[in-house]
Scaffold this motif. Structure first.
Motif, PDB file in Angstrom:
ATOM      1  N   UNK A   1       0.839  -1.206   0.000  1.00  0.00           N
ATOM      2  CA  UNK A   1       0.000   0.000   0.000  1.00  0.00           C
ATOM      3  C   UNK A   1       0.872   1.253   0.000  1.00  0.00           C
ATOM      4  N   UNK A   2       1.884   1.284   0.861  1.00  0.00           N
ATOM      5  CA  UNK A   2       2.707   2.486   0.965  1.00  0.00           C
ATOM      6  C   UNK A   2       3.588   2.677  -0.267  1.00  0.00           C
ATOM      7  N   UNK A   3       4.190   1.605  -0.770  1.00  0.00           N
ATOM      8  CA  UNK A   3       5.092   1.766  -1.916  1.00  0.00           C
ATOM      9  C   UNK A   3       4.330   2.105  -3.192  1.00  0.00           C
ATOM     10  N   UNK A   4       3.172   1.515  -3.373  1.00  0.00           N
ATOM     11  CA  UNK A   4       2.390   1.855  -4.567  1.00  0.00           C
ATOM     12  C   UNK A   4       1.898   3.297  -4.480  1.00  0.00           C
ATOM     13  N   UNK A   5       1.299   3.655  -3.341  1.00  0.00           N
ATOM     14  CA  UNK A   5       0.742   5.002  -3.209  1.00  0.00           C
ATOM     15  C   UNK A   5       1.835   6.063  -3.235  1.00  0.00           C
ATOM     16  N   UNK A   6       2.911   5.845  -2.469  1.00  0.00           N
ATOM     17  CA  UNK A   6       3.985   6.846  -2.413  1.00  0.00           C
ATOM     18  C   UNK A   6       4.834   6.820  -3.675  1.00  0.00           C
TER      19      UNK A   6
END
Length: 692
Positions: free
Chosen positions: A572-577
């Protein structure tokens, strides 16, 4: 920020008004922000999957007479065997514990087969759900039995592990905030090369943190959102990391516009028009990805979604209102000694990122293929990821509770030292006890507390805690008791349910995140191909970052397992960020294409103008998440390491080389089916001037 016709006084009034509103808001919100730590919940039920068997057990235990019990095990051990004096001293200490604290039962010592160890189960319902009272009980027992000068004494059991975990979480907010601010300060000083400028985004990020804490507290009070120590810590990192990223993009564009506009107010208006859509889309992408966590079955994950969104939106609001106001009020002098004068041109120099982009576009197919192969090779490291992290391996520094658990596992191999809890309807309690005793792998089962509707049964397995044998016993108990209305819980059952829910959540949330981010990118970029390119890139980065984790966690750091949540949360964090930086690059590339630049020139200009900002933002974001690796919890270290590595891969490999070369190879087709895809391209061999 529209200038008023009265002239200088008019346009100066707007930033002063914005700054004044922020000061008033911070004064009002400060007390609410101070309550943020008070609503953080770190009990097992706050992390458990909503519908799991173990969750039902935890909830029923809260309702039984006395409420939630705090269960401890006092472990006495001497190599070579306990003496008679040792056993007498232990019995005297336990008697002191019984007199000093209100216990649920009279503690009875259980000696090990070789006589080297004596354990006393100690339980009390007096602390209830009050975490401070639970911690005081554990500390009190440790103080009472400690310092005898005889055999080693350790206090373990679920209550002690929870107390040790609470002590860690109590330090997370302060440690993370201090460490993150220090890291961001150093990087901003190096990036801006100014003795003053770095203070502005840092102070604004501090204001955003206060706003985020107050808003998160309000969200909890209004909607009952679960806030844990983990989600609270990650929110702090998001506010400072994402907020600093937005500040870097805005300040960079503002510096450009100051050379074109005489008044700082006009330069800021132009800067906000230029980078505002990218910043809004960036924050919207992160928020959309995090909101997908609401579909998680895990309480901790579903609560992290809105808490993270609050952090990102607080950073967005602060960096698009307070930061512009402060920069306008300070004027050009804030950039001293590198003040951008009106009408000047920046010193002509070869851009590092333009040079990197040019080198990549000489043989774009080879660069793209080589980069893809490298990411794929790194992703193979996921095969080396350890099994699910056990509770006793959750700390980087072994606390007393874990030492007690290991001693019990070694000295009592014939039985587990951590109870499995079964709750059954009161009328069927006797029958359930008999079924439990007849289940393979059960060493002992005794009836405990009973309320109006439910009765509690304490079960010990023959296998040690969190072993494959104990897992089989838990599954056998659930099969045996199926249809009786009974539920099986306890610490080991909770971790089993956590791991299973994580697998379910990955299957549900990963497609949701991809779909949400894809739709936002389609709206922003007016294309179907460019969003697919960006999503493919960030998914590849996620796999490579997890693979690097597999090569580091066990072989280099000595971790005995992998936190089950790391796959979903890092995704979630790597895709969104990660898509953030793609938005910054692609938005500028599209802007250049709309101004008539050909695909290769547009790609190189976008890389030249945003490369430095993206690199700076990537370094800041990676450093803020790397701060998580300083915490004494393996799960936080693993999450921080994977995200930090992924951000660096995304910043310096994927954005600079792979997205640029793919854009060159696709040409106008990258903007299909938008109008840009139908603009004729130059004849083959016709080369555009390279940007300097």
């Amino acid at each position: 920020m529209r200038p008023v016709s009265t002239g200088t006084r008019g346009w100066r009034a707007v930033p002063w008004a914005v700054a004044g509103l922020w000061v008033a808001a911070l004064v009002l919100l400060g007390p609410l922000a101070g309550k943020f730590a008070d609503v953080q919940q770190n009990r097992a039920v706050d992390y458990l999957p909503a519908g799991a068997d173990s969750t039902q057990v935890a909830r029923v235990q809260d309702e039984l007479p006395g409420g939630e019990s705090t269960d401890l095990v006092v472990v006495y051990h001497r190599d070579g065997g306990l003496t008679a004096a040792d056993r007498q001293a232990a019995a005297a200490q336990i008697a002191d514990v019984e007199r000093e604290f209100e216990l649920s039962d009279v503690p009875r010592g259980v000696p090990s087969a070789d006589g080297s160890t004596l354990m006393y189960p100690v339980s009390s319902t007096r602390p209830g759900q009050d975490e401070e009272a639970q911690l005081a009980f554990v500390d009190g027992v440790r103080e009472t039995v400690g310092g005898s000068g005889g055999p080693s004494v350790e206090v373990g059991g679920p209550g002690a592990v929870g107390a040790d975990m609470d002590e860690v979480f109590e330090t997370i907010d302060g440690t993370l905030l201090t460490a993150t601010l220090g890291v961001v300060t150093v990087l901003l000083v190096l990036i801006y090369r100014s003795p003053f400028l770095w203070l502005v985004p840092l102070a604004v990020a501090g204001a955003a943190t206060v706003l985020a804490m107050a808003a998160a507290y309000g969200t909890h009070e209004l909607f009952g959102i679960t806030i844990t120590g983990q989600s609270g810590g990650i929110m702090t990192v998001l506010v400072l990391g994402a907020g600093t990223d937005y500040a870097l993009l805005l300040v960079s564009r503002y510096r450009e516009e100051l050379r074109r506009h005489e008044r700082p107010y006009d330069a800021m208006r132009a800067a906000l028009r230029g980078c505002g859509p990218a910043v809004l889309a960036s924050s919207g992408t992160v928020a959309a990805g995090l909101l997908c966590l609401l579909a998680a079955d895990l309480n901790s994950s579903s609560g992290m979604g809105p808490v993270g969104v609050v952090g990102v939106l607080a950073a967005l609001v602060a960096m698009t209102t307070l930061l512009p106001a402060v920069l306008v009020l300070l004027g050009r002098r804030v950039f001293w000694p590198l003040i951008p004068a009106y009408g000047s041109t920046p010193k002509a120099r070869r851009s590092l990122f333009a040079a990197m982009g040019t080198s990549a576009t000489r043989r774009p197919a080879a660069v793209l293929t080589g980069g893809a192969v490298l990411l794929g090779a790194l992703a193979l490291g996921t095969l080396n990821l350890g099994g699910d992290l056990r509770q006793e391996d959750a700390f980087t520094d072994r606390p007393e509770s874990v030492g007690a658990m290991r001693t019990l596992a070694e000295e009592y191999p014939e039985r587990g030292a951590q109870p499995i809890t079964v709750i059954a309807p009161v009328g069927d309690a006797d029958e359930v006890v008999e079924r439990v005793r007849g289940t393979e792998g059960v060493a002992e089962a005794t009836a405990g507390r009973a309320g109006d509707a439910w009765a509690e049964i304490t079960v010990f397995a023959t296998a040690p805690p969190e072993s494959a044998g104990e897992t089989r016993t838990i599954e056998a108990l659930r099969d045996t008791l199926d249809g009786t209305g009974a539920h099986v819980g306890g610490p080991s059952a909770e971790r089993l349910d956590l791991a299973r829910s994580e697998a379910r959540d990955r299957a549900v949330i990963v497609p949701l995140v991809l779909a949400a981010v894809f739709l936002i990118l389609v709206v922003l970029l007016r294309s179907l191909i460019a969003p697919l390119l960006l999503l493919g890139a960030v998914v590849a980065v996620w796999g490579a970052a997890l693979g690097i984790g597999g090569l580091v966690f066990g072989p280099l750091l000595g971790f005995a397992g992998t936190d089950p949540a790391i796959g979903l949360l890092s995704f979630v964090f790597l895709v969104a960020l990660g898509v953030d930086y793609g938005i910054f690059l692609m938005h500028r590339m599209r802007e250049e294409s709309l101004n008539g630049a050909e695909p290769e020139a547009a790609a190189l200009t976008a890389l030249r103008t945003t490369g430095g900002v993206i690199a700076s933002a990537g370094l800041v974001l990676a450093a803020t998440f790397a701060v998580l690796t300083t915490l004494p919890l393996v799960a936080m270290v693993e999450l921080g390491l994977v995200i930090a590595v992924g951000v660096l891969l995304d910043t310096f490999l994927v954005r600079t080389y792979l997205v640029t070369t793919a854009s060159v190879l696709l040409g106008r087709r990258m903007w299909w089916p938008g109008a840009l895809s139908r603009t004729p391209e130059p004849e083959r061999g016709e080369r555009q001037p390279e940007p300097v």
